[in-house]
Structure formats: structure tokens, C-alpha cells
Write a protein that holds these residues in place. Structure first.
Motif, PDB file in Angstrom:
ATOM      1  N   TYR A 111      -7.897   8.993  -2.486  1.00  0.00           N
ATOM      2  CA  TYR A 111      -6.668   8.409  -3.039  1.00  0.00           C
ATOM      3  C   TYR A 111      -5.940   9.382  -3.958  1.00  0.00           C
ATOM      4  CZ  TYR A 111      -3.375   4.792  -3.991  1.00  0.00           C
ATOM      5  OH  TYR A 111      -2.208   4.088  -4.026  1.00  0.00           O
ATOM      6  N   LYS A 112      -6.694  10.230  -4.610  1.00  0.00           N
ATOM      7  CA  LYS A 112      -6.063  11.230  -5.480  1.00  0.00           C
ATOM      8  C   LYS A 112      -5.090  12.089  -4.692  1.00  0.00           C
ATOM      9  CE  LYS A 112      -5.695  13.886  -9.229  1.00  0.00           C
ATOM     10  NZ  LYS A 112      -4.959  15.071  -8.745  1.00  0.00           N
ATOM     11  N   ARG A 113      -5.419  12.423  -3.436  1.00  0.00           N
ATOM     12  CA  ARG A 113      -4.515  13.235  -2.616  1.00  0.00           C
ATOM     13  C   ARG A 113      -3.235  12.473  -2.309  1.00  0.00           C
ATOM     14  NH1 ARG A 113      -9.340  14.464   0.267  1.00  0.00           N
ATOM     15  NH2 ARG A 113      -8.627  13.242   2.066  1.00  0.00           N
ATOM     16  N   PHE A 114      -3.338  11.181  -2.038  1.00  0.00           N
ATOM     17  CA  PHE A 114      -2.145  10.373  -1.782  1.00  0.00           C
ATOM     18  C   PHE A 114      -1.277  10.296  -3.035  1.00  0.00           C
ATOM     19  CE2 PHE A 114      -4.565   7.673   1.594  1.00  0.00           C
ATOM     20  CZ  PHE A 114      -4.517   8.740   2.465  1.00  0.00           C
TER      21      PHE A 114
ATOM     22  N   TYR B 272      13.406   7.216  -2.728  1.00  0.00           N
ATOM     23  CA  TYR B 272      12.975   6.627  -3.992  1.00  0.00           C
ATOM     24  C   TYR B 272      12.300   5.292  -3.713  1.00  0.00           C
ATOM     25  CZ  TYR B 272      15.828   9.925  -6.719  1.00  0.00           C
ATOM     26  OH  TYR B 272      16.350  11.053  -7.292  1.00  0.00           O
ATOM     27  N   ASP B 273      11.284   4.985  -4.504  1.00  0.00           N
ATOM     28  CA  ASP B 273      10.676   3.654  -4.477  1.00  0.00           C
ATOM     29  C   ASP B 273      11.038   2.932  -5.768  1.00  0.00           C
ATOM     30  OD1 ASP B 273       8.837   3.348  -1.980  1.00  0.00           O
ATOM     31  OD2 ASP B 273       8.560   5.405  -2.670  1.00  0.00           O
ATOM     32  N   THR B 274      11.411   1.694  -5.627  1.00  0.00           N
ATOM     33  CA  THR B 274      12.054   0.969  -6.706  1.00  0.00           C
ATOM     34  C   THR B 274      11.366  -0.355  -7.012  1.00  0.00           C
ATOM     35  OG1 THR B 274      13.509  -0.475  -5.395  1.00  0.00           O
ATOM     36  CG2 THR B 274      14.215   1.814  -5.670  1.00  0.00           C
ATOM     37  N   LEU B 275      11.698  -0.929  -8.159  1.00  0.00           N
ATOM     38  CA  LEU B 275      11.479  -2.352  -8.399  1.00  0.00           C
ATOM     39  C   LEU B 275      12.853  -2.993  -8.365  1.00  0.00           C
ATOM     40  CD1 LEU B 275       9.567  -4.707  -9.074  1.00  0.00           C
ATOM     41  CD2 LEU B 275      10.088  -4.296 -11.493  1.00  0.00           C
ATOM     42  N   SER B 276      13.059  -3.867  -7.389  1.00  0.00           N
ATOM     43  CA  SER B 276      14.368  -4.473  -7.173  1.00  0.00           C
ATOM     44  C   SER B 276      14.234  -5.990  -7.175  1.00  0.00           C
ATOM     45  CB  SER B 276      14.972  -3.983  -5.852  1.00  0.00           C
ATOM     46  OG  SER B 276      15.207  -2.580  -5.926  1.00  0.00           O
TER      47      SER B 276
ATOM     48  N   ASP C 148       0.812  -1.211   0.000  1.00  0.00           N
ATOM     49  CA  ASP C 148       0.000   0.000   0.000  1.00  0.00           C
ATOM     50  C   ASP C 148       0.849   1.266   0.000  1.00  0.00           C
ATOM     51  OD1 ASP C 148      -1.961   1.873   0.205  1.00  0.00           O
ATOM     52  OD2 ASP C 148      -2.785   1.180   2.113  1.00  0.00           O
ATOM     53  N   TRP C 149       1.441   1.552  -1.138  1.00  0.00           N
ATOM     54  CA  TRP C 149       2.111   2.817  -1.419  1.00  0.00           C
ATOM     55  C   TRP C 149       1.768   3.153  -2.863  1.00  0.00           C
ATOM     56  CZ3 TRP C 149       4.393   6.841   0.803  1.00  0.00           C
ATOM     57  CH2 TRP C 149       5.162   7.701   0.014  1.00  0.00           C
ATOM     58  N   PRO C 150       1.358   4.391  -3.162  1.00  0.00           N
ATOM     59  CA  PRO C 150       0.842   4.683  -4.500  1.00  0.00           C
ATOM     60  C   PRO C 150       1.733   4.212  -5.655  1.00  0.00           C
ATOM     61  CG  PRO C 150       0.388   6.510  -3.050  1.00  0.00           C
ATOM     62  CD  PRO C 150       1.232   5.544  -2.251  1.00  0.00           C
TER      63      PRO C 150
ATOM     64  N   PHE D  65       0.939  -7.579   0.022  1.00  0.00           N
ATOM     65  CA  PHE D  65       1.396  -7.723   1.402  1.00  0.00           C
ATOM     66  C   PHE D  65       1.242  -6.404   2.146  1.00  0.00           C
ATOM     67  CE2 PHE D  65       4.062 -10.804  -0.849  1.00  0.00           C
ATOM     68  CZ  PHE D  65       4.108 -11.893   0.016  1.00  0.00           C
ATOM     69  N   ASP D  66       1.192  -6.470   3.482  1.00  0.00           N
ATOM     70  CA  ASP D  66       1.640  -5.347   4.285  1.00  0.00           C
ATOM     71  C   ASP D  66       3.123  -5.174   3.986  1.00  0.00           C
ATOM     72  OD1 ASP D  66      -0.800  -4.900   5.441  1.00  0.00           O
ATOM     73  OD2 ASP D  66      -0.377  -6.168   7.194  1.00  0.00           O
ATOM     74  N   TYR D  67       3.604  -3.943   4.039  1.00  0.00           N
ATOM     75  CA  TYR D  67       4.969  -3.679   3.572  1.00  0.00           C
ATOM     76  C   TYR D  67       6.019  -4.531   4.285  1.00  0.00           C
ATOM     77  CZ  TYR D  67       9.044  -1.059   2.004  1.00  0.00           C
ATOM     78  OH  TYR D  67      10.242  -0.707   1.447  1.00  0.00           O
ATOM     79  N   GLY D  68       5.940  -4.592   5.609  1.00  0.00           N
ATOM     80  CA  GLY D  68       6.929  -5.363   6.353  1.00  0.00           C
ATOM     81  C   GLY D  68       6.880  -6.834   6.013  1.00  0.00           C
ATOM     82  N   ALA D  69       5.679  -7.384   5.859  1.00  0.00           N
ATOM     83  CA  ALA D  69       5.539  -8.800   5.512  1.00  0.00           C
ATOM     84  C   ALA D  69       6.117  -9.076   4.134  1.00  0.00           C
ATOM     85  CB  ALA D  69       4.072  -9.205   5.576  1.00  0.00           C
TER      86      ALA D  69
END
Length: 323
Positions: free
Chosen positions: A264-267, A209-213, A36-38, A64-68
Motif C-alpha cells: 500500500y505504501k507504493r500506491f 484531482y480527487d475531491t470532497l464534493s 478504494d483510492w488512497p 463502496f466500489d467507486y461506480g456504486a
């Protein structure tokens, strides 16, 4: 660390040695963790529109939840993660390396230092208490804000607080500000009268930065497929940015996380999505936050200083753009 999760859980989840090595060699389909990050939720557009199937790509996205998600990656259950550049370093240093092949976005306001009404500037925090989950991404944001105002962490009292509890702590009056990201930031602004953003990631573009790794072995064995995944991301960004399709894009993303499209538009507005052409200059080597290398070096120094891991990382070995 520059993450949205705690390193202790990551470390506890990781099985070192042969277990990690065995888990990194994924069978088909390619499994990607998202949360759950845009900039991560945006992948839902390609999923719902069947763009991977159009390219005959056998790709599965696991929610997932991010940590999981980080736990699942460190134990070898995923081929790739949609994660912050700081998390890419910390998971690698603590047992399971990944290679950043593209950038989804950078945080552009969704991470905030939220202050009470009487605190007008960052400089006003001197001598006050600030609640933040130490070692995580908004701790770094707080330090950046202080440095730019001529202060240091010694000028304030940091109160270690889990991020999801920071709105309640601000409402209690026991602190003058919090370090927090959405949606908790919005909760604090709504619940605490007069509270306001004092400093946000919009003031420090490239800090987060958010990535695809991708797991190195998966990248080696399936580079052709990963290159096609990267090209589909460009289609996702274009669909979100096109006025003719943006409403549908936001509706898809909002439905994935279960909130109203207007909210969601604001996020989404606090997330600067990056097309492949946008990313090209960011992948050039440089010392500043406008370079992924510079941002990673900044995250690495923070991680070592706050004991996320012991030894500085070779950040260049974590980066290989596929476009």
C-alpha cells in the motif's frame, strides 16, 4: 470523461426531477461515500481514531466500489462523495450537482500508460494499438501524453477495453500499450515481462484531482459541520506525513483495503495528498492544471468532446472551498 467509471451507468442510475431533488436533502447523519483510492481511503484514519466523534460530528462514511458510490450519490443516498473532479462535472451535468469544498489529492503516478518492452517513448506509439477504456480518466491521460509528444489520437489505434481487462490484453500481445490505473497498472507491470510506465499522471500533475464534493442542499443546511469535516482532513494529512505516525497511518489504510502495508505504501506514493494550505493556490482561478478551475475546464472540454454530456458546464459553480 475524466472519471474512474462509465457515464452510462451514472446516467441510468439517476432519477431526474423531484426524485433527485428530494434525495439531495439528507437527514442526519451526514453520509459520505468513499472507495478504494488512497486519497479517499485516508479518511479511514479519522474514522478509526474517532476524530469526528471528538468534534461531536454525526458523520457516517459508506464504503463502496467507486461506480456504486456514484450511483448512490446520483440517487440521493449520500450527502457527499470522494470523487475525481471530472466525475463531479459528469454527475452534475447528468442530473445531480455537487460542490467541491476541498481537495484530497492529485494523482501523482498511479494512473499510467504502460507499454511493452519495444516501445521506448510515447512517440514510438505512432501506428500502434493502445487499449484504454474510452471516455475515462486514462483516455484523457493518453491524449495528454500524445499531445505532448506531437501526436494525436489519429496517429494510433485506440482499442476500447474495460480497465480491469487491460493487463490481460497487454499480455496477449494484441496491443502495444494500455491506459490503466492502480492496482491494474501494477498487475500489468508484474505479468508482462519488460513492460514499463511510458507516461504517468506524475508527468501531468493536476490533470486528475480527487475531491470532497457535497450536495448543494446539504452544504446550505450544514455548512458549519462541513467546515469541521474539512479541518479534520488536515489532521489526516498531517498524520500520514508525520514520520512518527506514518507507519500507523499506512497500516490503517492497508487494512481497510485488505493488502499488505508495504504494497500500500507504493500506491500511496503515487498519490499526492493535499493539506488545506497546499490546496489554497489550487483554488485560485487560472487556465493551467495547477488550478482546479483550469483542470475542470480541461476535463469539461474532454467530456463534451467524447459525449459524456452535451453542453459545457459552468465550472465555477461547482467550486466553493471551505477553509
Amino acid at each position: 470523461m475524466t472519471t474512474r467509471f462509465s457515464w452510462k451507468t451514472i446516467l441510468a442510475a439517476c432519477t431526474f426531477g423531484l426524485a433527485c431533488l428530494a434525495g439531495s436533502a439528507q437527514a442526519e447523519p451526514l453520509r459520505i461515500g468513499y472507495s478504494d483510492w488512497p486519497g479517499s481511503v485516508a479518511w479511514q484514519i479519522a474514522i478509526d481514531k474517532h476524530w469526528f466523534a471528538e468534534k461531536h460530528l454525526d458523520v457516517v462514511f459508506d464504503w463502496f466500489d467507486y461506480g456504486a458510490m456514484l450511483d448512490a450519490y446520483t440517487t440521493g443516498k449520500l450527502d457527499a462523495i470522494s470523487a475525481t473532479n471530472g466525475d463531479v462535472l459528469s454527475t452534475g451535468a447528468n442530473g445531480h450537482k455537487s460542490i467541491t469544498i476541498m481537495l484530497n489529492d492529485y494523482s501523482d503516478g498511479n494512473d499510467m500508460i504502460v507499454a511493452t518492452q519495444d516501445i521506448k517513448t510515447v512517440a514510438d506509439l505512432k501506428g500502434h494499438k493502445v487499449a484504454v477504456e474510452t471516455g475515462l480518466v486514462d483516455h484523457l491521460l493518453l491524449l495528454t501524453a500524445l499531445q505532448r509528444s506531437g501526436l494525436s489520437e489519429n496517429d494510433i489505434t485506440i482499442v476500447h477495453t474495460p480497465t480491469n481487462e487491460t493487463p490481460q490484453v497487454l499480455a496477449s500481445g494484441s496491443v502495444s500499450a494500455i491506459g490503466v490505473w492502480q492496482p491494474n497498472a501494477g498487475q500489468a507491470l508484474h505479468e508482462v515481462s519488460g513492460s514499463h510506465p511510458l507516461f504517468t499522471s506524475h508527468d501531468a500533475p493536476g490533470l486528475i484531482y480527487d475531491t470532497l464534493s457535497v450536495d448543494p442542499l446539504s452544504l446550505k443546511n450544514h455548512e458549519k459541520e462541513w467546515r469541521e469535516v474539512v479541518q479534520i482532513w488536515d489532521r489526516v494529512v498531517a498524520y500520514i506525513k508525520d514520520p512518527a505516525t506514518q507507519a500507523d497511518a499506512i497500516d490503517i489504510m492497508a487494512r481497510r483495503v485488505g493488502i499488505a502495508p508495504k504494497t500500500y505504501k507504493r500506491f500511496l506514493d503515487g498519490t499526492h495528498l493535499l493539506s488545506l494550505s497546499d490546496s489554497r493556490p489550487i483554488f485560485e482561478r487560472g487556465p493551467g492544471l495547477d488550478s482546479l478551475y483550469g483542470s475542470d475546464e480541461n476535463a469539461d472540454r474532454f467530456n463534451v468532446r467524447y459525449n459524456v454530456y452535451k453542453h459545457p458546464q459552468n465550472v465555477g459553480s461547482y467550486i466553493k472551498p471551505l477553509f
